[in-house]
Design an enzyme around this catalytic site. Structure first.
Site, PDB file in Angstrom:
ATOM      1  N   LYS A  78      15.468  21.743 -12.276  1.00 52.84           N
ATOM      2  CA  LYS A  78      14.803  20.458 -12.496  1.00 52.84           C
ATOM      3  C   LYS A  78      15.672  19.415 -13.177  1.00 52.84           C
ATOM      4  CE  LYS A  78      10.618  19.906 -12.271  1.00 52.84           C
ATOM      5  NZ  LYS A  78       9.979  19.009 -11.316  1.00 52.84           N
ATOM      6  N   HIS A 121       0.835  -1.222   0.000  1.00 49.85           N
ATOM      7  CA  HIS A 121       0.000   0.000   0.000  1.00 49.85           C
ATOM      8  C   HIS A 121       0.860   1.260   0.000  1.00 49.85           C
ATOM      9  CE1 HIS A 121      -3.295  -2.726   1.247  1.00 49.85           C
ATOM     10  NE2 HIS A 121      -2.340  -3.275   1.975  1.00 49.85           N
ATOM     11  N   GLU A 180       8.954   8.038 -17.091  1.00 50.96           N
ATOM     12  CA  GLU A 180       7.555   8.463 -17.251  1.00 50.96           C
ATOM     13  C   GLU A 180       7.001   8.005 -18.604  1.00 50.96           C
ATOM     14  OE1 GLU A 180       7.413  12.462 -14.503  1.00 50.96           O
ATOM     15  OE2 GLU A 180       8.312  12.590 -16.481  1.00 50.96           O
ATOM     16  N   SER A 213      13.944  21.195 -17.393  1.00 46.62           N
ATOM     17  CA  SER A 213      12.738  21.998 -17.602  1.00 46.62           C
ATOM     18  C   SER A 213      13.129  23.269 -18.337  1.00 46.62           C
ATOM     19  CB  SER A 213      12.124  22.343 -16.248  1.00 46.62           C
ATOM     20  OG  SER A 213      11.347  23.518 -16.342  1.00 46.62           O
TER      21      SER A 213
END
Ligand code: ARG
Length: 457
Positions: A300, A172, A307, A294
């Site tokens: 970043k 979880h 992803e 970024s």
């Protein structure tokens, strides 16, 4: 250009010359229909398999005395010359043709003249396309297996390099029980090994056949279709059922299913790494070469590769659903709908192969931030199960042990104390067998890992 045989004198030459059909038509095809029905812009990827299939087909025609030795030789040299251009990547595709099969037929005719007009004897594209796609699929199933082997190797290396490392295990996404990094990566290796087997199983369910004709078979006896020594990964066999041969796409669905499953596994692996690379977890550093920045925020460093691996799973599932839906309810036998099986098939193979290749390299460059992981391992709740196991091993019924340790954790949280710092007398209030020495021994990542004996080595 040697292709006028397809033409009727009253038909616009430019419209019809590239097609394998046209005799019964009194008009050329509407430009919009051509655009709508053509498939060469994607089925050109079958070029190599189409030529290899034709090489087998002309051997069969020669055996059946439908090509003489000279004609066979002529067509064979033309096909081999085309094959060479495909292999050395100088093969040029003319997108004005209907499909790759028509185009290769046309190239053979240019090279051989009259002999080439016999190439399509006893053959339909319905049978040809099934053979081509099966051969493509076989090659790619085995190629993907190799890609999986490389990723497994990369994960094994990373795990072995960090073999002493223990991390919090999660259920979880909450701290559960410590696990070794070896055990962690071996979970993904198990998934990938099953995928490897699935790819093999899908390949074993493919049979390369010829002789279905358009849907009903041909006048060439079955024995002639027994074709050994082909350049395919399997011998060609005579078709068992011609209707099924031209309309079966199970092998595509099975491959897409396996590729979707691989994508699902890789998306889970990617998600774990995305989480581990967040400031909140901070378990790993992914090499700069495998991250992106970024355009606005100078600080970043984003895990875009991971992803995209996570995101592509949607396309892989979609491709499977696409072909299942396209096939559902199709009447026997071949229907043009089936032309649409190729883009999802090619797409899924290409996605999975790219993913496996990039992940193999990415994992060669992952560094663990051991100090941060050690801080997380100080969370005493990770050892609650080990404490209750200790009570069970000292004669306490499991349900009682669960409750006792539950109370101990509740006490710890309510009073913000460390169990390790509690005195013997405080601990004994929870159970007489608990003491400082015992809890200090149990609340330890190595002890926790070593206490697990149930796993098959
Ligand atoms: N391009 C077609 C396909 O991929 C070839 C088969 C065409 N057959 C036909 N009967 N129109 O399915």
């Amino acid at each position: 250009m040697g292709t006028t045989v397809f033409l009727k004198p009253n038909i616009n030459f430019g419209d019809i010359m590239t097609k394998l059909w046209g005799g019964r038509f009194s008009k050329g095809t509407h430009k919009l229909v051509e655009k709508f029905t053509n498939s060469i812009h994607f089925d050109y990827k079958l070029a190599k398999y189409d030529v290899l299939g034709s090489l087998a087909h002309i051997d069969i025609l020669k055996k059946a005395k439908l090509l003489n030795v000279r004609e066979h030789k002529k067509i064979q040299s033309a096909l081999k010359a085309i094959l060479k251009t495909i292999e050395n990547e100088t093969f040029k595709i003319d997108l004005s043709f209907e499909d790759i099969h028509s185009y290769i037929q046309h190239l053979v005719e240019i090279k051989t003249g009259k002999a080439g007009l016999k190439l399509h004897t006893c053959r339909s594209r319905n049978d040809q396309v099934a053979l081509d796609v099966k051969a493509y699929t076989l090659d790619n199933l085995f190629y993907t297996q190799k890609n999986i082997e490389h990723l497994i190797e990369s994960l094994e290396k990373l795990a072995t390099k960090n073999r002493e490392l223990i991390i919090p295990g999660f259920t979880h996404l909450q701290h559960a029980i410590p696990v070794s990094i070896i055990e962690y990566f071996s979970a993904y290796i198990q998934m990938l090994s099953r995928d490897h087997q699935r790819l093999y199983n899908a390949a074993m369910n493919i049979d390369l056949t010829l002789g279905a004709g358009a849907l009903a078979g041909t006048f060439i006896p079955a024995g002639y279709y027994q074709h050994k020594n082909s350049s395919f990964l399997m011998d060609i066999e005579p078709t068992k059922n011609s209707l099924d041969a031209v309309s079966d796409r199970d092998f595509i669905i099975e491959s897409l299913n396996t590729l979707a499953t691989i994508g699902m596994h890789l998306s889970r692996l990617a998600e774990d790494m995305i989480l581990w690379s967040t400031q909140e977890f901070d378990f790993i550093n992914i090499d700069d070469a495998f991250c992106t920045g970024s355009s606005l925020m100078p600080q970043k460093k984003n895990p875009d590769v991971l992803e995209l691996v996570r995101g592509y799973s949607g396309r892989l599932f979609g491709n499977l659903t696409n072909v299942l839906t396209m096939m559902k309810g199709l009447p026997l036998s071949y229907n043009r709908d089936m032309q649409l099986d190729k883009e999802p098939l090619f797409d899924s193979f290409e996605i999975v192969q790219k993913e496996l290749a990039v992940l193999t390299e990415l994992f060669k460059n992952v560094e663990f931030k051991k100090e941060n992981i050690e801080i997380q391992l100080e969370d005493e709740s990770l050892y609650a199960t080990d404490l209750s196991d200790y009570l069970v091993q000292n004669g306490v019924a499991f349900k009682d042990a669960h409750k006792i340790i539950g109370h101990l954790i509740q006490h710890k949280l309510a009073n913000t104390v460390k169990i390790k710092n509690m005195s013997d007398s405080e601990l004994k209030k929870f159970h007489p067998t608990l003491n400082e020495r015992i809890v200090n021994k149990i609340i330890n990542p190595k002890t926790s890992i070593n206490s697990k004996k149930s796993l098959k080595k």
